[in-house]
Design an enzyme around this catalytic site. Structure first.
Site, mmCIF file in Angstrom:
data_model
loop_
_atom_site.group_PDB
_atom_site.id
_atom_site.type_symbol
_atom_site.label_atom_id
_atom_site.label_comp_id
_atom_site.label_asym_id
_atom_site.label_seq_id
_atom_site.Cartn_x
_atom_site.Cartn_y
_atom_site.Cartn_z
ATOM 1 N N ASN A 57 -14.724 76.162 -38.820
ATOM 2 C CA ASN A 57 -14.376 77.355 -38.676
ATOM 3 C C ASN A 57 -15.005 77.937 -37.468
ATOM 4 O O ASN A 57 -16.105 78.219 -37.156
ATOM 5 C CB ASN A 57 -15.136 78.450 -39.830
ATOM 6 C CG ASN A 57 -14.446 79.860 -39.793
ATOM 7 O OD1 ASN A 57 -13.615 80.160 -38.733
ATOM 8 N ND2 ASN A 57 -15.029 80.607 -40.536
ATOM 9 N N TRP A 58 -14.032 78.228 -36.288
ATOM 10 C CA TRP A 58 -14.357 78.418 -35.186
ATOM 11 C C TRP A 58 -14.568 79.972 -35.068
ATOM 12 O O TRP A 58 -15.235 80.347 -33.945
ATOM 13 C CB TRP A 58 -13.504 77.946 -34.153
ATOM 14 C CG TRP A 58 -13.345 76.546 -33.613
ATOM 15 C CD1 TRP A 58 -14.420 75.520 -34.139
ATOM 16 C CD2 TRP A 58 -12.509 75.766 -32.771
ATOM 17 N NE1 TRP A 58 -13.815 74.395 -33.576
ATOM 18 C CE2 TRP A 58 -12.948 74.410 -32.931
ATOM 19 C CE3 TRP A 58 -11.493 76.117 -31.975
ATOM 20 C CZ2 TRP A 58 -12.498 73.346 -32.089
ATOM 21 C CZ3 TRP A 58 -10.726 75.223 -31.294
ATOM 22 C CH2 TRP A 58 -11.276 74.001 -31.170
ATOM 23 N N LYS A 59 -14.407 80.775 -35.895
ATOM 24 C CA LYS A 59 -14.625 82.190 -35.751
ATOM 25 C C LYS A 59 -13.818 82.711 -34.544
ATOM 26 O O LYS A 59 -12.975 82.272 -34.088
ATOM 27 C CB LYS A 59 -16.086 82.635 -36.064
ATOM 28 C CG LYS A 59 -16.668 81.847 -37.366
ATOM 29 C CD LYS A 59 -18.003 82.370 -37.856
ATOM 30 C CE LYS A 59 -18.614 81.652 -39.105
ATOM 31 N NZ LYS A 59 -19.739 82.222 -39.730
ATOM 32 N N HIS A 92 -13.875 85.032 -46.604
ATOM 33 C CA HIS A 92 -15.137 84.563 -45.876
ATOM 34 C C HIS A 92 -16.140 85.741 -45.941
ATOM 35 O O HIS A 92 -15.499 87.255 -45.865
ATOM 36 C CB HIS A 92 -14.659 84.329 -44.236
ATOM 37 C CG HIS A 92 -16.165 83.783 -43.727
ATOM 38 N ND1 HIS A 92 -17.143 84.391 -43.289
ATOM 39 C CD2 HIS A 92 -16.432 82.511 -43.467
ATOM 40 C CE1 HIS A 92 -17.992 83.567 -42.991
ATOM 41 N NE2 HIS A 92 -17.604 82.248 -42.899
ATOM 42 N N GLU A 142 -17.672 87.240 -43.700
ATOM 43 C CA GLU A 142 -17.566 88.348 -42.753
ATOM 44 C C GLU A 142 -16.635 89.252 -42.836
ATOM 45 O O GLU A 142 -16.567 90.139 -42.245
ATOM 46 C CB GLU A 142 -17.648 87.257 -41.349
ATOM 47 C CG GLU A 142 -18.736 86.749 -41.104
ATOM 48 C CD GLU A 142 -19.025 85.386 -40.256
ATOM 49 O OE1 GLU A 142 -17.805 85.065 -39.663
ATOM 50 O OE2 GLU A 142 -20.064 84.909 -40.269
ATOM 51 N N GLU A 187 -20.705 79.593 -49.899
ATOM 52 C CA GLU A 187 -21.224 80.069 -48.795
ATOM 53 C C GLU A 187 -22.332 81.138 -49.048
ATOM 54 O O GLU A 187 -21.961 82.104 -49.127
ATOM 55 C CB GLU A 187 -20.320 80.482 -47.654
ATOM 56 C CG GLU A 187 -19.531 79.347 -46.965
ATOM 57 C CD GLU A 187 -19.000 79.837 -45.679
ATOM 58 O OE1 GLU A 187 -18.891 78.832 -44.905
ATOM 59 O OE2 GLU A 187 -18.796 80.919 -45.254
ATOM 60 N N GLY A 196 -25.268 80.930 -40.347
ATOM 61 C CA GLY A 196 -25.561 81.334 -39.007
ATOM 62 C C GLY A 196 -27.016 81.795 -38.720
ATOM 63 O O GLY A 196 -27.515 82.214 -37.551
ATOM 64 N N SER A 247 -25.055 77.198 -42.151
ATOM 65 C CA SER A 247 -25.875 76.373 -41.335
ATOM 66 C C SER A 247 -26.123 74.860 -41.459
ATOM 67 O O SER A 247 -27.174 74.293 -41.712
ATOM 68 C CB SER A 247 -27.310 76.921 -41.453
ATOM 69 O OG SER A 247 -27.320 78.190 -41.172
ATOM 70 N N GLY A 258 -19.671 76.447 -39.349
ATOM 71 C CA GLY A 258 -19.499 77.357 -38.212
ATOM 72 C C GLY A 258 -19.880 76.825 -36.800
ATOM 73 O O GLY A 258 -19.333 75.993 -36.150
ATOM 74 N N GLY A 259 -20.963 77.278 -36.673
ATOM 75 C CA GLY A 259 -21.890 76.854 -35.385
ATOM 76 C C GLY A 259 -21.688 75.560 -34.784
ATOM 77 O O GLY A 259 -21.306 74.997 -33.706
HETATM 78 O O1 LIG Z 1 -17.390 79.340 -42.056
HETATM 79 C C1 LIG Z 1 -18.376 78.855 -41.639
HETATM 80 C C2 LIG Z 1 -19.635 79.592 -42.342
HETATM 81 O O2 LIG Z 1 -19.709 81.045 -42.432
HETATM 82 C C3 LIG Z 1 -21.041 78.822 -41.780
HETATM 83 O O3 LIG Z 1 -21.463 79.339 -40.390
HETATM 84 P P1 LIG Z 1 -22.484 78.562 -39.751
HETATM 85 O O4 LIG Z 1 -22.305 76.905 -40.163
HETATM 86 O O5 LIG Z 1 -22.631 78.833 -38.432
HETATM 87 O O6 LIG Z 1 -23.731 78.804 -40.725
#
Ligand SMILES: O=C[C@H](O)COP(=O)(O)O
Length: 239
Positions: free
Chosen positions: A10-12, A97, A99, A164, A170, A202, A223-224
């Site tokens: 997920n590149w957000k 999600h 967020e 999650e 994050g 994470s 994510g990251g």
């Molecule tokens: O969609 C992905 C998640 O929110 C995880 O993000 P993260 O891997 O940066 O913690």
């Protein structure tokens, strides 16, 4: 039935047009012939789905969106419908999600978005997860159970759940393998044997092996660590 693992990035709100050939970079690092046992998905910002599909549509990497609107069409400035995303090249859509839940999306909203996604032939990835306060007060399963019941339309098939824990997103903190194991068993009991359940929060190369070897963890929502194809490929190799 063995569930094919799904490794989803997920590149957000990251990336630009120069990122559209990243699926090729991924395929160079981890060739398709070596990973027929798993699915790889990238969910870029919506504006990049179509150019990425045009550039890399010939690779076996699936594309997904990060949300869709709950109406099919109409006067909703700035929004995108499930059908638009599907016609741009999306195969999956992340819904609920944390967020987005934090911006006011309720489980009832998410349920309607799931229905729109299915009508557009998108596979929904429905996110659930508890806050740190809810975990510390022993309510994690109750919270996730309530989210599941309220977010899943009756009779839903062909979907993915992503667990999650909000406090692990994050932050560099991950749930312990025992906690993930317990929560994924609980979710399995709710959704049955045929639904892939991803862990997110994470996930990185250093912890992916421990997390992905838990029996009811069928992949990861990343994510990251999914922004760089080297680390995404490293995680995928461990699935
Ligand atoms: O969609 C992905 C998640 O929110 C995880 O993000 P993260 O891997 O940066 O913690």
């Amino acid at each position: 039935m063995t569930l094919k693992p799904l490794i989803a990035a997920n590149w957000k709100m990251h990336g630009d047009m120069s990122w559209c050939d990243k699926p090729y970079d991924f395929a160079d690092i981890y060739p398709p012939t070596e990973r027929e046992h798993l699915d790889v998905l990238i969910c870029p910002p919506a504006v990049l789905i179509f150019p990425m599909m045009e550039k890399c549509g010939g690779t076996d990497i699936w594309l997904g969106a990060q949300t869709c609107h709950k109406e099919k069409k109409g006067a909703h400035t700035g929004e995108m419908s499930a059908e638009m995303l599907a016609s741009a090249g999306a195969d999956y859509v992340i819904l609920g999600h944390s967020e987005r839940r934090a911006m006011g999306e309720s489980s009832a909203d998410i349920r309607v978005r799931v229905e729109r996604a299915k009508e557009a032939d998108l596979i929904p990835i429905i996110c659930v997860g508890e806050s740190l306060k809810e975990r510390e007060s022993g309510d994690a399963e109750a919270v996730v159970g309530t989210q599941l019941k309220a977010s899943l339309p009756e009779g839903l098939t062909d979907y993915v759940i992503a667990y999650e824990p909000i406090w692990a997103i994050g932050t560099g903190m991950t749930a312990t393998p025992d906690d993930v194991d317990a929560m994924h068993r609980f979710i399995r009991g709710e959704v049955g044997p045929n639904v892939r359940i991803l862990y997110g929060g994470s996930v990185k190369p250093a912890n992916a092996k421990a997390l992905l070897s838990i029996p009811d963890v069928n992949g990861a929502l990343i994510g990251g660590a999914g922004l760089e194809m080297e680390s995404l490929a490293e995680i995928a190799r461990l699935a």
